[in-house]
Write a protein that holds these residues in place. Structure first.
Motif, PDB file in Angstrom:
ATOM      1  N   ALA A 205      47.633  35.449  39.577  1.00  0.00           N
ATOM      2  CA  ALA A 205      46.477  35.765  38.722  1.00  0.00           C
ATOM      3  C   ALA A 205      45.939  34.563  37.958  1.00  0.00           C
ATOM      4  O   ALA A 205      45.334  34.708  36.898  1.00  0.00           O
ATOM      5  CB  ALA A 205      46.810  36.906  37.757  1.00  0.00           C
ATOM      6  N   ARG A 239      34.784  31.546  38.773  1.00  0.00           N
ATOM      7  CA  ARG A 239      34.425  32.827  39.389  1.00  0.00           C
ATOM      8  C   ARG A 239      34.311  32.764  40.892  1.00  0.00           C
ATOM      9  O   ARG A 239      34.206  33.786  41.552  1.00  0.00           O
ATOM     10  CB  ARG A 239      33.098  33.321  38.807  1.00  0.00           C
ATOM     11  CG  ARG A 239      33.277  33.831  37.411  1.00  0.00           C
ATOM     12  CD  ARG A 239      32.015  34.485  36.905  1.00  0.00           C
ATOM     13  NE  ARG A 239      32.276  35.033  35.589  1.00  0.00           N
ATOM     14  CZ  ARG A 239      31.408  35.001  34.588  1.00  0.00           C
ATOM     15  NH1 ARG A 239      30.221  34.463  34.765  1.00  0.00           N
ATOM     16  NH2 ARG A 239      31.729  35.521  33.433  1.00  0.00           N
ATOM     17  N   GLY A 255      44.165  42.752  33.442  1.00  0.00           N
ATOM     18  CA  GLY A 255      43.158  43.141  32.457  1.00  0.00           C
ATOM     19  C   GLY A 255      42.403  41.931  31.947  1.00  0.00           C
ATOM     20  O   GLY A 255      41.202  41.987  31.656  1.00  0.00           O
ATOM     21  N   SER A 256      43.103  40.816  31.848  1.00  0.00           N
ATOM     22  CA  SER A 256      42.512  39.575  31.391  1.00  0.00           C
ATOM     23  C   SER A 256      41.716  38.912  32.535  1.00  0.00           C
ATOM     24  O   SER A 256      40.550  38.548  32.371  1.00  0.00           O
ATOM     25  CB  SER A 256      43.661  38.685  30.897  1.00  0.00           C
ATOM     26  OG  SER A 256      43.213  37.499  30.365  1.00  0.00           O
ATOM     27  N   LEU A 258      40.388  40.187  35.220  1.00  0.00           N
ATOM     28  CA  LEU A 258      39.214  40.938  35.666  1.00  0.00           C
ATOM     29  C   LEU A 258      38.082  40.925  34.656  1.00  0.00           C
ATOM     30  O   LEU A 258      37.000  41.442  34.928  1.00  0.00           O
ATOM     31  CB  LEU A 258      39.616  42.378  36.013  1.00  0.00           C
ATOM     32  CG  LEU A 258      39.962  42.658  37.475  1.00  0.00           C
ATOM     33  CD1 LEU A 258      38.750  42.457  38.379  1.00  0.00           C
ATOM     34  CD2 LEU A 258      41.088  41.770  37.984  1.00  0.00           C
ATOM     35  N   LYS A 259      38.314  40.362  33.495  1.00  0.00           N
ATOM     36  CA  LYS A 259      37.207  40.168  32.562  1.00  0.00           C
ATOM     37  C   LYS A 259      36.486  38.862  32.862  1.00  0.00           C
ATOM     38  O   LYS A 259      35.428  38.583  32.304  1.00  0.00           O
ATOM     39  CB  LYS A 259      37.719  40.177  31.120  1.00  0.00           C
ATOM     40  CG  LYS A 259      38.143  41.569  30.695  1.00  0.00           C
ATOM     41  CD  LYS A 259      38.296  41.664  29.197  1.00  0.00           C
ATOM     42  CE  LYS A 259      38.361  43.119  28.778  1.00  0.00           C
ATOM     43  NZ  LYS A 259      39.583  43.779  29.301  1.00  0.00           N
ATOM     44  N   ILE A 260      37.077  38.043  33.727  1.00  0.00           N
ATOM     45  CA  ILE A 260      36.451  36.772  34.087  1.00  0.00           C
ATOM     46  C   ILE A 260      35.860  36.815  35.487  1.00  0.00           C
ATOM     47  O   ILE A 260      34.748  36.372  35.711  1.00  0.00           O
ATOM     48  CB  ILE A 260      37.484  35.619  34.006  1.00  0.00           C
ATOM     49  CG1 ILE A 260      38.062  35.534  32.605  1.00  0.00           C
ATOM     50  CG2 ILE A 260      36.841  34.291  34.399  1.00  0.00           C
ATOM     51  CD1 ILE A 260      39.253  34.610  32.514  1.00  0.00           C
ATOM     52  N   VAL A 261      36.612  37.330  36.443  1.00  0.00           N
ATOM     53  CA  VAL A 261      36.148  37.323  37.830  1.00  0.00           C
ATOM     54  C   VAL A 261      35.936  38.746  38.318  1.00  0.00           C
ATOM     55  O   VAL A 261      36.468  39.698  37.745  1.00  0.00           O
ATOM     56  CB  VAL A 261      37.150  36.599  38.765  1.00  0.00           C
ATOM     57  CG1 VAL A 261      37.506  35.222  38.219  1.00  0.00           C
ATOM     58  CG2 VAL A 261      38.419  37.423  38.983  1.00  0.00           C
ATOM     59  N   SER A 262      35.180  38.873  39.384  1.00  0.00           N
ATOM     60  CA  SER A 262      34.968  40.207  39.929  1.00  0.00           C
ATOM     61  C   SER A 262      36.087  40.537  40.911  1.00  0.00           C
ATOM     62  O   SER A 262      36.821  39.659  41.372  1.00  0.00           O
ATOM     63  CB  SER A 262      33.592  40.305  40.586  1.00  0.00           C
ATOM     64  OG  SER A 262      33.642  39.748  41.874  1.00  0.00           O
ATOM     65  N   VAL A 263      36.203  41.821  41.220  1.00  0.00           N
ATOM     66  CA  VAL A 263      37.273  42.301  42.096  1.00  0.00           C
ATOM     67  C   VAL A 263      37.252  41.573  43.446  1.00  0.00           C
ATOM     68  O   VAL A 263      38.294  41.393  44.082  1.00  0.00           O
ATOM     69  CB  VAL A 263      37.143  43.830  42.301  1.00  0.00           C
ATOM     70  CG1 VAL A 263      38.132  44.341  43.323  1.00  0.00           C
ATOM     71  CG2 VAL A 263      37.360  44.558  40.977  1.00  0.00           C
ATOM     72  N   PHE A 289      42.522  50.929  39.234  1.00  0.00           N
ATOM     73  CA  PHE A 289      41.377  50.548  40.055  1.00  0.00           C
ATOM     74  C   PHE A 289      40.875  51.755  40.845  1.00  0.00           C
ATOM     75  O   PHE A 289      41.640  52.668  41.161  1.00  0.00           O
ATOM     76  CB  PHE A 289      41.785  49.460  41.054  1.00  0.00           C
ATOM     77  CG  PHE A 289      42.035  48.112  40.440  1.00  0.00           C
ATOM     78  CD1 PHE A 289      40.987  47.274  40.107  1.00  0.00           C
ATOM     79  CD2 PHE A 289      43.337  47.663  40.213  1.00  0.00           C
ATOM     80  CE1 PHE A 289      41.215  46.028  39.553  1.00  0.00           C
ATOM     81  CE2 PHE A 289      43.577  46.415  39.654  1.00  0.00           C
ATOM     82  CZ  PHE A 289      42.510  45.598  39.326  1.00  0.00           C
ATOM     83  N   ALA A 290      39.592  51.715  41.192  1.00  0.00           N
ATOM     84  CA  ALA A 290      39.037  52.733  42.089  1.00  0.00           C
ATOM     85  C   ALA A 290      39.578  52.476  43.497  1.00  0.00           C
ATOM     86  O   ALA A 290      39.920  51.336  43.827  1.00  0.00           O
ATOM     87  CB  ALA A 290      37.518  52.633  42.101  1.00  0.00           C
ATOM     88  N   GLU A 293      38.164  49.608  45.258  1.00  0.00           N
ATOM     89  CA  GLU A 293      38.613  48.316  44.710  1.00  0.00           C
ATOM     90  C   GLU A 293      40.014  47.969  45.203  1.00  0.00           C
ATOM     91  O   GLU A 293      40.307  46.819  45.532  1.00  0.00           O
ATOM     92  CB  GLU A 293      38.576  48.365  43.177  1.00  0.00           C
ATOM     93  CG  GLU A 293      37.153  48.420  42.639  1.00  0.00           C
ATOM     94  CD  GLU A 293      37.086  48.735  41.150  1.00  0.00           C
ATOM     95  OE1 GLU A 293      36.067  48.372  40.535  1.00  0.00           O
ATOM     96  OE2 GLU A 293      38.036  49.349  40.618  1.00  0.00           O
TER      97      GLU A 293
END
Lengths: 311, 347
Positions: A205, A239, A255-256, A258-263, A289-290, A293
């Motif tokens: 990560a 990104r 959680g951290s 995914l606030k910066i990059v997309s799935v 996640f959905a 995702e």
């Protein structure tokens, strides 16, 4: 049905084991690795394909003689290529390079990508206190950029950071930190902006970079010389990188991140044989996640990077 | 900062997934952020000052960063007034006094603390103090702890995360922690770059990665040498949301599982210790750090901190407000948690 693609899966080819054994190096799970163990772990957790790599110390300054390092890299890569062809669909490979020998590594890149059809190449996050943005390594990144190659990075511990606290193994803090350092090095030497076509995967990560993000994004504002090295901004580069979830499939890390990059930038990885695929499937499933995702992380994102593994 | 929510992670399910720690009570609450700045009420636990003796010592060696050398009490008060900070707990930032010889270090520590005591008295209510001690000199530090806490009525003691390549759990420092534990003292820790990790990458200053990492190392050292379990009455504040520890939580919590020796050092579990420590918000008042920290500890453990004069208090008020804490959580972080820890600040 097996569909997952594991981009963080370690093997130990016979010549690598022999070399480690001679120097009394190598973690027990590495020394005890077998092909059967890999396949069993994958089958238990629906992993269709594992992209294999060596773990730290891989091939680096510890292999004292240059010729020995070149031979070792070649033998490891031949072994991984045979594994890939002997078990159709089950494996891919990130080729190891005889680092830090740049000329020899350039030749191995050519052989691995052209002749062995490797999926990408492996770099450790540093070699003897040189991180990946170091000017010494520029020819490698220029060549990989020309090829629009896939680069997988794995953390290690730089020489000064070994054995700092007797109670704490280096895997707890030092590995992740070295990933953050090499991200910092690639960004602020200008390598990332200069080589926009290289696709880079960072393990775990992103080490600790997401937690420290503000320190990264504020840096160019504090130093004009660095601002010129990231003409598109720090976030633009962060990104477009890729990040695997090995040993980080939990909310405190994802959680951290995914606030910066997309799935789309997140890839399934397990750190086998140090951890199991099953654990990672379970923990990822619990992150909320959905389904689409999860499918992207477990397979689709990797397929975009590994067209040969379409299977 | 233009970092959006990457999307994808649904909060409730994420929290449900906290299996590693088996916790459910650590929720970053986001209902509303109706933050209406009541008059000056905040308490800043991460606020650096520069007593004249410290500046002189730095200058004599040709070191010290510009914001440190240029500090004045007026600059502090101005920054505080702009952002509703009632009281700042002063401390000396890295390298603290580590660059001085032992006798000199004791002398400068004493002068700094005496000067700060006067600052606290002169500007009634605006300042408190985390006293500097001449670490790693254990004997000198014990003397200064007694003087600072008994005579100067300091609010706590300030320590760096490491001295040389020795972290706070090291047995060399045991007498210091025994004494601080006996006194149920507040210990504020500030990161530094350990000897291992100075000037590693020309383009990346130590503050970007090494500081955060050194806090993580000293937390690990304190927990896994058994110091944390052994000194339960200490109240320790870690800077910058815990360095990088929250992101690496799983590495910490898994460690005793594979190592029986370490398991004995944390009889109450790793998470128990991590959850009783305190963490300040300096340079970490953003979702990427807070989302991780608030999943690990409850809001009661989080303290407002700014890293002045390297950052402003206003910056941090903005970051915390935008994160979306509830008004009561924000109040706890801004003030109430600090008052619980240091009741003398109530006035």
């Amino acid at each position: 049905m097996a569909h997952r693609i594991d981009v963080h899966h370690h093997i130990a080819p016979p010549s690598y084991l022999a070399a480690l054994h001679m120097r009394k190096l190598g973690a027990p799970p590495t020394m005890a690795w077998t092909l059967t163990k890999s396949l069993e772990d994958m089958d238990r957790a629906g992993v269709a394909t594992a992209i294999t790599s060596l773990t730290t110390p891989a091939i680096g300054p510890w292999v004292a003689d240059a010729a020995g390092a070149r031979r070792l890299a070649r033998e490891c890569n031949e072994y991984a290529a045979k594994l890939t062809s002997d078990h159709p669909g089950r494996f891919g490979m990130f080729a190891v390079l005889p680092m830090p020998d740049v000329d020899a590594s350039l030749r191995e890149i050519e052989y691995a990508l052209d002749s062995l059809r490797a999926d990408g190449v492996l770099f450790l996050t540093s070699y003897a206190n040189r991180w990946l943005g170091d000017p010494t390594f520029a020819p490698l990144f220029d060549e990989l950029n020309r090829r629009a190659a896939l680069v997988y990075t794995h953390p290690t511990t730089p020489p000064g950071c070994e054995g700092l606290i007797p109670e704490i193994p280096e895997s707890v803090i030092e590995y992740a930190t070295d990933t953050s350092r090499t991200i910092g090095s690639l960004l602020f030497t200008g390598t990332a902006a200069r080589c926009p076509d290289v696709r880079i995967i960072f393990s775990h990560a992103g080490g600790t970079m997401p937690f420290l993000i503000e320190r990264f994004t504020r840096l160019p504002g504090m130093r004009k010389d660095l601002e010129a090295r990231v003409p598109h901004g720090v976030l633009h580069e962060l990104r477009r990188f890729y990040y695997d979830i090995a040993q980080a499939a939990h909310p405190m890390a994802l959680g951290s991140l995914l606030k910066i990059v997309s799935v789309s930038q997140v890839l399934f990885g397990t750190d086998f044989p140090f951890r199991t695929s099953e654990e990672h499937v379970k923990m990822l499933g619990e992150c909320g996640f959905a389904p689409t995702e999860i499918a992207a992380i477990e397979r689709d994102n990797a397929l975009r990077l590994l067209p040969r593994r379409q299977g | 900062m233009a970092i959006g929510d990457g999307g994808g992670l649904r909060r409730r399910a994420l929290l449900g997934g906290l299996v590693v720690l088996g916790a459910s009570a650590l929720l970053p609450r986001r209902e509303s952020s109706a933050q209406s700045p009541t008059p000056t009420h905040r308490i800043d636990v991460h606020h650096h000052h520069s007593p004249p003796a410290y500046v002189a010592a730095l200058k004599s060696k040709g070191i010290g960063q510009p914001p440190t050398l240029a500090w004045t009490p007026e600059k502090s008060v101005e920054d505080m007034d702009r952002a509703g900070v009632a009281t700042s707990l002063t401390s000396i930032t890295t390298p603290a006094l580590t660059f001085l010889e032992t006798a000199e270090r004791r002398r400068v520590a004493r002068e700094c603390n005496e000067w700060t005591r006067k600052l606290v008295a002169d500007r009634k209510g605006r300042f408190g103090m985390f006293a500097v001690v001449p670490m790693p000199d254990v004997e000198g530090s014990l003397q200064e702890i007694a003087h600072a806490l008994d005579t100067l009525k300091a609010d706590g003691i300030g320590l760096l995360t490491s001295y040389g390549d020795t972290w706070l759990g090291d047995s060399a420092f045991t007498p210091v922690f025994e004494e601080l534990n006996r006194r149920k003292a507040v210990v504020y820790t500030h990161p530094t770059a350990a000897d291992c990790c100075k000037k590693l990458i020309a383009e990346v200053p130590e503050s970007a990665i090494e500081y955060g990492t050194d806090t993580t190392r000293t937390i690990a050292s304190f927990v896994f040498t058994g110091s944390a379990a052994r000194f339960p009455d200490l109240k320790i504040i870690f800077s910058h949301a815990g360095g990088t520890m929250p992101f690496l939580t799983e590495r910490f919590t898994r460690l005793p599982l594979a190592n029986k020796q370490l398991e004995a050092k944390v009889p109450n579990g790793v998470a128990h210790e991590l959850r009783r420590f305190y963490y300040d918000t300096a340079q970490a008042s953003h979702p990427m750090a807070l989302a991780s920290l608030t999943r690990l500890v409850s809001t009661s453990q989080i303290l407002f901190g700014t890293d002045f004069p390297f950052r402003t208090a206003a910056d941090h008020v903005k970051g915390l407000t935008e994160y979306g804490f509830s008004a009561s959580d924000l109040r706890a972080i801004d003030r109430d948690n600090a008052v619980r820890l240091m009741p003398q600040l109530k006035a």
